[in-house]
Each structure stands twice: as C-alpha cells, then as structure tokens.
Design a protein around this motif. Structure first.
Motif, short mmCIF file in Angstrom:
data_model
loop_
_atom_site.label_atom_id
_atom_site.label_comp_id
_atom_site.label_asym_id
_atom_site.label_seq_id
_atom_site.Cartn_x
_atom_site.Cartn_y
_atom_site.Cartn_z
N LEU A 65 -49.77 -13.03 -48.09
CA LEU A 65 -50.19 -13.18 -46.70
C LEU A 65 -50.61 -11.85 -46.11
CD1 LEU A 65 -47.55 -15.71 -45.34
CD2 LEU A 65 -50.01 -16.09 -45.51
N ARG A 66 -49.85 -10.81 -46.40
CA ARG A 66 -50.19 -9.49 -45.86
C ARG A 66 -51.53 -9.02 -46.38
NH1 ARG A 66 -46.45 -4.92 -46.58
NH2 ARG A 66 -47.70 -4.08 -44.90
N GLU A 67 -51.71 -9.17 -47.70
CA GLU A 67 -52.96 -8.72 -48.30
C GLU A 67 -54.16 -9.47 -47.73
OE1 GLU A 67 -50.69 -7.74 -52.51
OE2 GLU A 67 -52.11 -9.40 -52.38
N ASN A 68 -54.03 -10.78 -47.65
CA ASN A 68 -55.13 -11.58 -47.13
C ASN A 68 -55.28 -11.43 -45.63
OD1 ASN A 68 -56.38 -13.50 -49.33
ND2 ASN A 68 -54.21 -13.34 -49.79
N GLY A 69 -54.14 -11.28 -44.96
CA GLY A 69 -54.19 -11.12 -43.51
C GLY A 69 -54.83 -9.82 -43.11
N LYS A 100 -58.42 -10.09 -43.37
CA LYS A 100 -58.99 -10.88 -42.28
C LYS A 100 -58.96 -10.12 -40.96
CE LYS A 100 -57.50 -15.33 -44.21
NZ LYS A 100 -56.54 -16.42 -44.07
N ALA A 101 -58.04 -9.16 -40.86
CA ALA A 101 -57.87 -8.46 -39.58
C ALA A 101 -59.15 -7.77 -39.14
CB ALA A 101 -56.75 -7.44 -39.71
N ALA A 102 -59.88 -7.20 -40.11
CA ALA A 102 -61.12 -6.51 -39.77
C ALA A 102 -62.13 -7.47 -39.18
CB ALA A 102 -61.70 -5.86 -41.02
N LYS A 103 -62.10 -8.74 -39.61
CA LYS A 103 -63.05 -9.73 -39.11
C LYS A 103 -62.73 -10.14 -37.68
CE LYS A 103 -63.71 -11.63 -43.75
NZ LYS A 103 -63.56 -12.82 -44.61
N LYS A 104 -61.51 -9.86 -37.25
CA LYS A 104 -61.09 -10.25 -35.90
C LYS A 104 -61.45 -9.20 -34.86
CE LYS A 104 -57.10 -12.74 -37.79
NZ LYS A 104 -57.53 -14.11 -37.52
N ALA A 105 -61.96 -8.07 -35.31
CA ALA A 105 -62.16 -6.93 -34.42
C ALA A 105 -63.13 -7.22 -33.28
CB ALA A 105 -62.64 -5.71 -35.21
N ILE A 109 -50.33 -1.82 -36.14
CA ILE A 109 -50.94 -2.93 -35.43
C ILE A 109 -51.74 -3.81 -36.39
CG2 ILE A 109 -52.70 -3.54 -33.71
CD1 ILE A 109 -51.75 -1.11 -32.08
N THR A 110 -52.43 -3.20 -37.34
CA THR A 110 -53.21 -3.97 -38.32
C THR A 110 -52.29 -4.88 -39.13
OG1 THR A 110 -54.88 -2.24 -38.47
CG2 THR A 110 -54.80 -3.82 -40.27
N ASN A 111 -51.13 -4.37 -39.50
CA ASN A 111 -50.16 -5.19 -40.23
C ASN A 111 -49.67 -6.35 -39.38
OD1 ASN A 111 -49.99 -3.98 -42.80
ND2 ASN A 111 -48.75 -2.31 -41.98
N VAL A 114 -51.43 -7.81 -37.05
CA VAL A 114 -52.54 -8.76 -37.01
C VAL A 114 -52.43 -9.71 -38.21
CG1 VAL A 114 -55.05 -9.03 -37.18
CG2 VAL A 114 -54.09 -7.25 -35.73
N ALA A 115 -52.07 -9.14 -39.37
CA ALA A 115 -51.93 -9.93 -40.59
C ALA A 115 -50.84 -10.98 -40.44
CB ALA A 115 -51.62 -9.01 -41.76
N LYS A 116 -49.74 -10.59 -39.79
CA LYS A 116 -48.61 -11.51 -39.65
C LYS A 116 -48.86 -12.55 -38.56
CE LYS A 116 -45.01 -8.24 -41.10
NZ LYS A 116 -43.78 -7.54 -40.67
N ILE A 117 -49.40 -12.10 -37.45
CA ILE A 117 -49.52 -12.97 -36.27
C ILE A 117 -50.79 -13.80 -36.30
CG2 ILE A 117 -49.73 -12.92 -33.74
CD1 ILE A 117 -47.81 -10.50 -33.79
N GLY A 118 -51.83 -13.27 -36.92
CA GLY A 118 -53.05 -14.06 -37.11
C GLY A 118 -54.07 -13.98 -36.00
N GLU A 119 -53.93 -13.00 -35.09
CA GLU A 119 -54.90 -12.82 -34.02
C GLU A 119 -55.20 -11.34 -33.85
OE1 GLU A 119 -53.87 -16.52 -31.00
OE2 GLU A 119 -53.94 -14.48 -30.23
#
Length: 294
Positions: free
Chosen positions: A40-44, A47-52, A126-128, A130-135
């Motif tokens: 989840l962390r790796e994939n999250g 994905k975090a960069a795409k949420k920027a 914060i990036t980590n 984002v991975a956990k929380i999903g936003e």
C-alpha cells in the motif's frame, strides 16, 4: 489464501487505506500483513504524485501551545470526511508540534526540515500520509507566536477545526480573557486589532465609496464629509477587533472589555479552513459506489 473481512479491517486500521485497496494488497501479497502494508505504501506513494493537482480545500485548523510559544496551523485535505479521520487528526497534531519545535520561517522551509524519528523531511512525511490516507494533503499556512512576561495566549477551535483562533494579550495572565477574545474573533471575523493597522489606501477607498453613496442619496454637499466620517466609524467597527461589540456582552466593545481586565490585545490569527480557495463539489454516494464497483 482466502482474504477475510477481519484481515481487511485490520489492514485498514493500520494504514487508513480504503477497503478495496486493502483487499487488493492482501490478495497481491497472499495475506501477508506486513508485505501488504508495504504494498500500500509503495503504490500509495506512486499515486500521491498524481494527486498534486487536486484541490485540497477541506481539512483542519489546529493550535498547540507549549510554555511561552504557540502555533496555529491549517492543513488541508480533499474531503471533509477525511479531515474527521483519526489518522488525519493525529497527523495534524504531529505536524503542528514539529513546526513549533523547529521554528521555520515559511511553509517552504518547514517542508524541507527533517522530522524527528525519521530519515526524511516534513514533505516526505506528508507524502507518506497521502499514501495511507488516500487524498492530497497540504500544509497551507502556520503562525508561531511567542509570549513575554505578563502575557498570555487564548486558543479557540470552532466546529471541530473548521475555524481556529490564536490570540495574544499583554497585561494579564488570565487565559480565559484571551480565550474570550479568540472566541469572539472566531464568530465576527475581524481583520485587524485596531484601526491604525488598516492600510491607508483601504481607508481611502472606503471613504470614497461612502462619499459617493452619500452623494447618490442626494445629501447636501456641506454635510457629506461629516456623514462619511460617521459611516467610516461603522467600517472600523466591522473590521477592527477592538471596536467590535463583544459577543458575550454587546453593550461594550472588545477593546473596553479587555482594558477592564487590565490587558491589551497584541495580536491574533484567525484561520478558517479553505477560505479563499476553490472547493471541489463531489457526489459522495457516487464516490463510494465507484470504490465498491472496483
């Protein structure tokens, strides 16, 4: 192996990730909980960069005081739902305490400083999250205030963090008086403490508008200037904390109330989450269904 609902629930509680993401992670790692967390962390993080580029206009205002220092922060999320999540609330408190300890001069500097107990910066932290929380999560602003001798803070959080106000009073150590001021500022949203702080061009612009209003009302020119000054007083009452009618006693001004306690308002910070930002409008039911149907 078969992935049970109990396993999904446990992984979700550990990471804060969505149910469907947790199920996918457990399936991909054959039910290994630790590997699923890493998955989840790796994939999250990817994905975090795409949420920027998403709009994060929800979130929390939060205040931490320690000794003679206090900090008020606004940290944003994309949805109000996430801002009520325990993981998000704890994260906001962690970031506020980190900022109070490291004393950065700007958001940019804060994001580059190393977080105690980690190998990375606040931005990495914060990036980590984002991975956990999903936003998308962002540190929007903060203010650090230091109190001197015979000064005290007033901290007030309204609606669970929708509005936060930090005030600093001199001439008193009565924190309840300072909190009363903060509560008032949360309700009436003043922009300044006293009229001397209002920029001259703002006063001139208001004076010109009021003059034009009086002329349009057909008032005699010889009394227009006097009327404008009277109405300008009303303007100061709207924007200056000292001149507003106190919410707990409308018969006296805030400045008079504070003075009656032998004190003076030095400064205040009022953060309303998302003010001045464009907010996203989502259909929550559709968002939930989109997750269920994955």
């Amino acid at each position: 192996m078969a992935i049970s609902a109990k396993m999904v629930k446990e992984l979700r509680e550990k990471t804060g990730a969505g149910m469907m993401d947790c199920k996918k992670a457990l399936t991909a790692t054959d039910g290994d909980m630790d590997k699923a967390v890493d998955f989840l962390r790796e994939n999250g993080i990817a994905k975090a960069a795409k949420k920027a580029d998403r709009v994060a206009a929800e979130g929390l205002a939060h205040i931490v005081t320690e000794g003679n220092q206090a900090v008020i922060v606004e940290i944003n999320s994309e949805t109000d739902f996430v801002s009520k999540n325990e993981n998000f609330i704890n994260m906001v408190d962690q970031i506020a305490r980190h900022i109070l300890k490291t004393n950065p001069s700007s958001v940019e500097e804060a994001l580059t400083q190393q977080v105690e107990g980690t190998d990375g910066s606040l931005q990495d932290f914060i990036t980590n999250q984002v991975a956990k929380i999903g936003e998308k999560i962002s540190l929007r602003r903060f203010a650090i205030v230091t109190s001197g001798e015979n000064e005290t803070f007033g901290a007030y959080i309204h609606m669970g963090g929708r509005i936060g106000v930090l005030s600093l009073l001199s001439g008193t150590e009565d924190s309840q008086v300072a909190k009363d001021v903060a509560m008032h500022a949360a309700a009436l949203n003043p922009k300044y403490v006293r009229r001397e702080e209002v920029a001259e061009d703002e006063v001139s612009r208001e004076r010109e508008v009021l003059k034009q209003q009086a002329m349009n009302e057909g008032k005699p020119e010889k009394i227009v200037d006097k009327m404008v000054e009277g109405r300008l007083g009303k303007f100061f009452e709207e924007v200056c904390l000292n001149e507003q009618s106190f919410v707990k006693d409308s018969d006296q001004k805030v400045g008079k109330y504070v003075a009656s306690k032998g004190a003076e308002i030095k400064t205040f910070y009022r953060y309303e989450v998302g003010e001045g930002m464009e907010k996203r409008e989502d259909n929550f039911a559709e968002e939930v269904m989109s997750q269920v149907n994955k």
